[in-house]
Design an enzyme around this catalytic site. Sequence first.
Site, PDB file in Angstrom:
ATOM      1  N   LYS A  41       0.851  -1.190   0.000  1.00 31.75           N
ATOM      2  CA  LYS A  41       0.000   0.000   0.000  1.00 31.75           C
ATOM      3  C   LYS A  41       0.886   1.239   0.000  1.00 31.75           C
ATOM      4  O   LYS A  41       1.660   1.465   0.927  1.00 31.75           O
ATOM      5  CB  LYS A  41      -0.908   0.000   1.217  1.00 31.75           C
ATOM      6  CG  LYS A  41      -1.871   1.195   1.206  1.00 31.75           C
ATOM      7  CD  LYS A  41      -2.846   1.141   2.357  1.00 31.75           C
ATOM      8  CE  LYS A  41      -3.832   2.299   2.275  1.00 31.75           C
ATOM      9  NZ  LYS A  41      -4.729   2.333   3.432  1.00 31.75           N
ATOM     10  N   LYS A  88      -2.047  -1.425  -3.975  1.00 29.90           N
ATOM     11  CA  LYS A  88      -2.889  -0.231  -4.011  1.00 29.90           C
ATOM     12  C   LYS A  88      -2.005   1.015  -4.060  1.00 29.90           C
ATOM     13  O   LYS A  88      -1.093   1.106  -3.236  1.00 29.90           O
ATOM     14  CB  LYS A  88      -3.762  -0.206  -2.761  1.00 29.90           C
ATOM     15  CG  LYS A  88      -4.703   0.980  -2.684  1.00 29.90           C
ATOM     16  CD  LYS A  88      -5.478   0.989  -1.373  1.00 29.90           C
ATOM     17  CE  LYS A  88      -6.422   2.183  -1.346  1.00 29.90           C
ATOM     18  NZ  LYS A  88      -7.100   2.359  -0.081  1.00 29.90           N
TER      19      LYS A  88
HETATM   20 ZN   LIG Z   1      -6.587   3.717   7.365  1.00 27.70          ZN
END
Ligand SMILES: [Zn+2]
Length: 342
Positions: A215, A268
């Site tokens: 992420k 992501k």
């Molecule tokens: Zn968060």
Amino acid sequence: MDLTHRPRRLRRDGLRDLVSETQLQASDLIAPMFVDATTDEREPIESMPGHERVPVSEAIPRVEEIQATGVESVILFGIPGSKDSRGTRAWAEDGVVQRALRRITDETDVFAITDVCLCEYTDHGHCGVLDDGARERWEGAQTDGGVATNEREASLTVDNDETLELLGKIAESHAAAGAEMVAPSSATDGMVGAIRETLDETGHTDVPIMSYAAKYESAFYGPFRDAADGAPAFGDRRHYQMDPANADEALREVDLDVEQGADVLMVKPALPYLDVVQRVGERTDQPVAAYNVSGEYAMLQAAAEKGWLDIDAVAHESLLSIKRAGADLILTYFAEDVAESL
Ligand SMILES: [Zn+2]
């Protein structure tokens, strides 16, 4: 000139589908939805045209709309009625996600995934418990009206290990309310192991974990923060989310999550990180998910509004490219529109 080989031969209608390497299906797609405890009616999200925050009473109609397009999976995000420093509403039995989930799993057959994080539930907006230094700066900022000025200090905010226990509680409360998969997004080191342990100890051994493994600390999340009201009140997320400059590090993150028992590994955002999606897919035999985030959605919508892009075509091409890069599952705000066109 040697033109024995003519790739164009295979591009004729009737043949191109036979040799197509990548197929996008509605069953690949996961639609994000927002349930909001602060409203009695559906509220459009301005920076994400076509998306709304819905009250719990509208959760079923919202799921039915999604399923009518052929999409069979949703991921739920919650906006709580109140926030505090530890984000306690995130694991409340009568929390907004828990209430919506019970209805959804009782009354529909959609596959319900939940986001496991604290940033929408904490008053400071960070994905966890503040460490002592950060708490002092945050409290000082509230009383003096000023925010920490030393940027290097302000970037250090969350107490990693203290946050783990809370993430376990959230995952357990979601599983107890019917979540069929949990998706921890806080980028806390050790989160997958902590959640797996809690779920196993509480009888939820069959609930898989889709980890937000790679992420990135991305500027493409902007519209989501409007939608979920989860922007940090001070500092940023640089010390817990990944540096956009790094790809080898993503593989280390993935290895750690696999070791800790992650079932699905997510990258992501998606489009600016297709190289990472591809490398993660090559690294692991487990399913790979990619999150086509709010900024990726909003920029195409904005260009389409100006008449500069054909939204259906660019949405389809975006998702196709994410799948071609190696994603098995795609979380996307285009899920409904693209599924309908397939
Ligand atoms: Zn968060």
